[in-house]
Design a protein around this motif. Structure first.
Motif, PDB file in Angstrom:
ATOM      1  N   ALA A 485       0.856  -1.062   0.027  1.00  0.00           N
ATOM      2  CA  ALA A 485      -0.040   0.216  -0.029  1.00  0.00           C
ATOM      3  C   ALA A 485       0.957   1.360   0.002  1.00  0.00           C
ATOM      4  O   ALA A 485       0.420   2.379  -0.575  1.00  0.00           O
ATOM      5  CB  ALA A 485      -1.031   0.176   1.342  1.00  0.00           C
ATOM      6  N   PHE A 486       2.063   1.345   0.465  1.00  0.00           N
ATOM      7  CA  PHE A 486       2.765   2.474   0.747  1.00  0.00           C
ATOM      8  C   PHE A 486       3.507   2.459  -0.366  1.00  0.00           C
ATOM      9  O   PHE A 486       3.581   3.805  -1.136  1.00  0.00           O
ATOM     10  CB  PHE A 486       4.036   2.166   1.727  1.00  0.00           C
ATOM     11  CG  PHE A 486       3.627   2.368   3.172  1.00  0.00           C
ATOM     12  CD1 PHE A 486       3.191   3.733   3.327  1.00  0.00           C
ATOM     13  CD2 PHE A 486       3.900   1.661   4.086  1.00  0.00           C
ATOM     14  CE1 PHE A 486       2.898   4.127   4.827  1.00  0.00           C
ATOM     15  CE2 PHE A 486       3.585   1.756   5.499  1.00  0.00           C
ATOM     16  CZ  PHE A 486       3.136   3.024   5.902  1.00  0.00           C
ATOM     17  N   THR A 487       3.705   1.557  -1.344  1.00  0.00           N
ATOM     18  CA  THR A 487       4.578   1.765  -2.552  1.00  0.00           C
ATOM     19  C   THR A 487       3.442   2.264  -3.679  1.00  0.00           C
ATOM     20  O   THR A 487       3.768   3.048  -4.249  1.00  0.00           O
ATOM     21  CB  THR A 487       4.918   0.150  -3.201  1.00  0.00           C
ATOM     22  OG1 THR A 487       5.831  -0.372  -2.065  1.00  0.00           O
ATOM     23  CG2 THR A 487       5.650   0.357  -4.432  1.00  0.00           C
ATOM     24  N   ILE A 488       2.401   1.829  -3.479  1.00  0.00           N
ATOM     25  CA  ILE A 488       1.134   2.197  -4.477  1.00  0.00           C
ATOM     26  C   ILE A 488       0.981   4.008  -4.179  1.00  0.00           C
ATOM     27  O   ILE A 488       0.918   4.803  -5.174  1.00  0.00           O
ATOM     28  CB  ILE A 488      -0.137   1.482  -4.177  1.00  0.00           C
ATOM     29  CG1 ILE A 488       0.024   0.132  -4.802  1.00  0.00           C
ATOM     30  CG2 ILE A 488      -1.166   2.217  -5.176  1.00  0.00           C
ATOM     31  CD1 ILE A 488      -1.239  -0.798  -4.686  1.00  0.00           C
ATOM     32  N   ALA A 489       0.844   4.151  -2.922  1.00  0.00           N
ATOM     33  CA  ALA A 489       0.896   5.396  -2.574  1.00  0.00           C
ATOM     34  C   ALA A 489       2.066   6.513  -2.899  1.00  0.00           C
ATOM     35  O   ALA A 489       1.755   7.705  -3.486  1.00  0.00           O
ATOM     36  CB  ALA A 489       0.737   5.850  -1.205  1.00  0.00           C
ATOM     37  N   ALA A 490       3.184   5.672  -2.933  1.00  0.00           N
ATOM     38  CA  ALA A 490       4.449   6.772  -3.501  1.00  0.00           C
ATOM     39  C   ALA A 490       4.159   6.975  -4.860  1.00  0.00           C
ATOM     40  O   ALA A 490       4.495   8.293  -5.057  1.00  0.00           O
ATOM     41  CB  ALA A 490       5.621   5.812  -3.179  1.00  0.00           C
ATOM     42  N   PHE A 491       3.814   6.188  -5.693  1.00  0.00           N
ATOM     43  CA  PHE A 491       3.672   6.535  -7.174  1.00  0.00           C
ATOM     44  C   PHE A 491       2.426   7.441  -7.448  1.00  0.00           C
ATOM     45  O   PHE A 491       2.555   7.981  -8.353  1.00  0.00           O
ATOM     46  CB  PHE A 491       3.620   5.204  -7.836  1.00  0.00           C
ATOM     47  CG  PHE A 491       4.782   4.649  -7.950  1.00  0.00           C
ATOM     48  CD1 PHE A 491       5.962   4.947  -9.238  1.00  0.00           C
ATOM     49  CD2 PHE A 491       5.301   3.594  -7.020  1.00  0.00           C
ATOM     50  CE1 PHE A 491       7.032   4.332  -9.072  1.00  0.00           C
ATOM     51  CE2 PHE A 491       6.687   2.962  -7.123  1.00  0.00           C
ATOM     52  CZ  PHE A 491       7.627   3.360  -8.260  1.00  0.00           C
ATOM     53  N   ALA A 492       1.283   7.165  -6.579  1.00  0.00           N
ATOM     54  CA  ALA A 492       0.008   8.197  -6.555  1.00  0.00           C
ATOM     55  C   ALA A 492       0.480   9.802  -6.802  1.00  0.00           C
ATOM     56  O   ALA A 492      -0.068  10.372  -7.638  1.00  0.00           O
ATOM     57  CB  ALA A 492      -0.649   7.604  -5.815  1.00  0.00           C
TER      58      ALA A 492
END
Length: 502
Positions: A485-492
């Motif tokens: 979830a953190f990784t997806i948020a970083a790219f968002a």
């Protein structure tokens, strides 16, 4: 665009006012978590079950979630300073009533009042900080606000556990009273000569009613779902239907309500604001979920007291405080998207490392990764609030701050319910798998019985080992999911434009 700053605030006056505003934000967020480790104490003292005691948390969350998005309308109608000052005073009164409660019903009523008052404190503290700081120090204002927003949820369980262990549960509420009174009086004196334009906006009654219905139904569903076995319960299904229909009706009504909507959804037209809020919601959900899980795991499965569980998790706030001033200064010179990307990825990497723990971990093996994780938090929270607020028009800042905090609060509540449910389900699943594998040959069981241990006791020992390992594996799974979830948020965050001025 930035809010115009008030040039009358300089030197000691500026910093005293900033301290008061951040204190208001701190106590509002603190009370969203301070009762988490105190439910058993409160329920026992008031003659209620632990399940009934969780309404102490739910009632505050529901009330707060309702008033946060109303911030924009309230400030247009009554003025930003007035709403903040009266909300702070009401918060103090609600806190005193909570401490004086002698029944669960009165405590829940008092928590609702406290939540209603606490809702506007979070977004308006940011709005007023941006107003009193000069434009060239907007990063400092965002840094102060973000730091208290980060540290308060971490301090809450520590302080709540310590006060309950060493004193009595009412003190988790009484500590707010002097802060609210002193800060309210200071604000009254500081802003006494300032006049704010007040617009006689009629209240959007239908929008308000729909907001109350869908937010209440959703929050109660998320809080009660695990105990009711989710959609196996008609009660939960009914709440889900009410929340879905209420949300759809609310969105349609507010989008088509061109004049005086109760929530100004038009701020989402700004790509920078939408991208920032999406990143904030995903990353905060991951952070809040593991922040709830860690002390729960330590207390229920690692034999930690509430105080020691809080101390183990406190290191995140310590390192965040150390690095926050540096990040605040850096955010004035560097594209905020780069800082957010780095900070959220850092948190995801540390969380991934935490997914490989075992039951032999000691205090520092748990605390050091949390300390390291804290260094990434300011890189996330300080620029993200600046990215969001700088993307909207000055007259939209109150509404934008309210919506941003509303979605942050809602994502935290959703993550709490999801993490608790997945953790419990994964524990049962892992237990079933390990039951087949642990001591499959019966060697350990025979050695126990041959040493004189009763058969049933021997089975209990083996089951206890299986359960302990199952919980550890389930905890590691949650950490792994959170790192994704953190990784997806970083790219968002890259969905939004840069707001840095060249």
């Amino acid at each position: 665009m930035k809010q115009e700053s008030d040039t009358s605030f300089q030197g000691p006056m500026l910093w005293m006012t900033a301290l008061v505003l951040t204190a208001g934000n701190f106590v509002a967020i603190l009370d969203s978590t301070i009762a988490n480790v105190s439910v058993a104490h409160i329920a026992g003292a008031l003659g209620a079950s632990n399940s009934q005691g969780t309404w102490v948390i739910t009632s505050y969350a529901v009330a707060e979630a309702i008033t946060v998005p109303l911030t924009g309308w309230l400030t247009r109608r009554f003025g930003t300073v007035r709403v903040f000052r009266y909300a702070l005073i009401a918060f103090g009164i609600g806190s005193a009533m909570c401490g004086l409660a002698h029944s669960l019903g009165f405590l829940i009523f008092s928590r609702v009042l406290q939540g209603f008052a606490g809702g506007p404190l979070m977004p308006l503290s940011l709005t007023l900080l941006l107003r009193i700081f000069p434009k060239n120090k907007a990063a400092t204002a965002n840094g102060l606000w973000a730091t208290t927003t980060l540290v308060a949820p971490v301090v809450g369980p520590i302080l709540g556990g310590w006060l309950c262990d060493e004193y009595t549960w009412p003190w988790i509420f009484y500590i707010n009273v002097p802060i609210a009174i002193i800060c309210g009086l200071i604000l009254t004196m500081v802003f006494r000569h300032q006049k704010e334009e007040q617009q006689k906006h009629p209240i959007d009654k239908i929008g308000l009613l729909l907001l109350v219905i869908w937010v209440s139904a959703l929050q109660i569903m998320m809080d009660e779902g695990k105990d009711k076995d989710w959609f196996a319960s008609n009660y939960i299904i009914t709440l889900a239907i009410i929340a879905a229909i209420g949300f759809a009706a609310f969105m349609i009504w507010e989008i088509t309500q061109k004049k005086d909507p109760i929530v100004n959804l038009s701020v989402f037209r700004h790509r920078g604001f939408s991208a920032s809020v999406l990143t904030l919601s995903l990353a905060f959900a991951a952070f809040f979920g593991i922040n709830v899980l860690t002390p729960l795991w330590l207390q229920t499965n690692m034999a930690y007291t509430a105080t020691w569980a809080g101390l183990a998790t406190a290191w995140t706030g310590v390192s965040a405080l150390i690095i926050a001033p540096f990040v605040g200064a850096l955010s004035a010179r560097v594209d905020g998207r780069k800082l957010v990307f780095f900070g959220v990825l850092w948190m995801g990497a540390v969380t991934f490392i935490r997914s490989f723990l075992n039951t032999d971990v000691d205090f520092w093996t748990i605390s050091i990764p949390l300390l390291v994780m804290g260094f990434g938090l300011p890189f996330f929270m300080i620029p993200i609030s600046a990215q969001a607020m700088m993307s909207v028009e000055p007259h939209e800042m109150d509404s934008a701050a309210g919506l941003m905090n509303f979605l942050r609060t809602l994502s935290g509540a959703f993550a709490t319910s999801l993490v608790n449910t997945v953790w419990e389900n994964q524990t049962h699943y892992k237990h079933e798998q390990l039951s087949v594998l642990i001591d499959s040959s019966g060697t350990y069981f025979r050695s126990l019985t041959e040493s004189g241990i009763d058969t049933e006791v021997a089975r209990g020992i083996i089951d206890q080992i299986t359960t302990s390992q199952s919980v550890m594996l389930a905890t590691n799974d949650i950490m792994l999911y959170s790192s994704v979830a953190f990784t997806i948020a970083a790219f968002a965050i890259w969905l939004g434009p840069s707001t840095r001025k060249h």
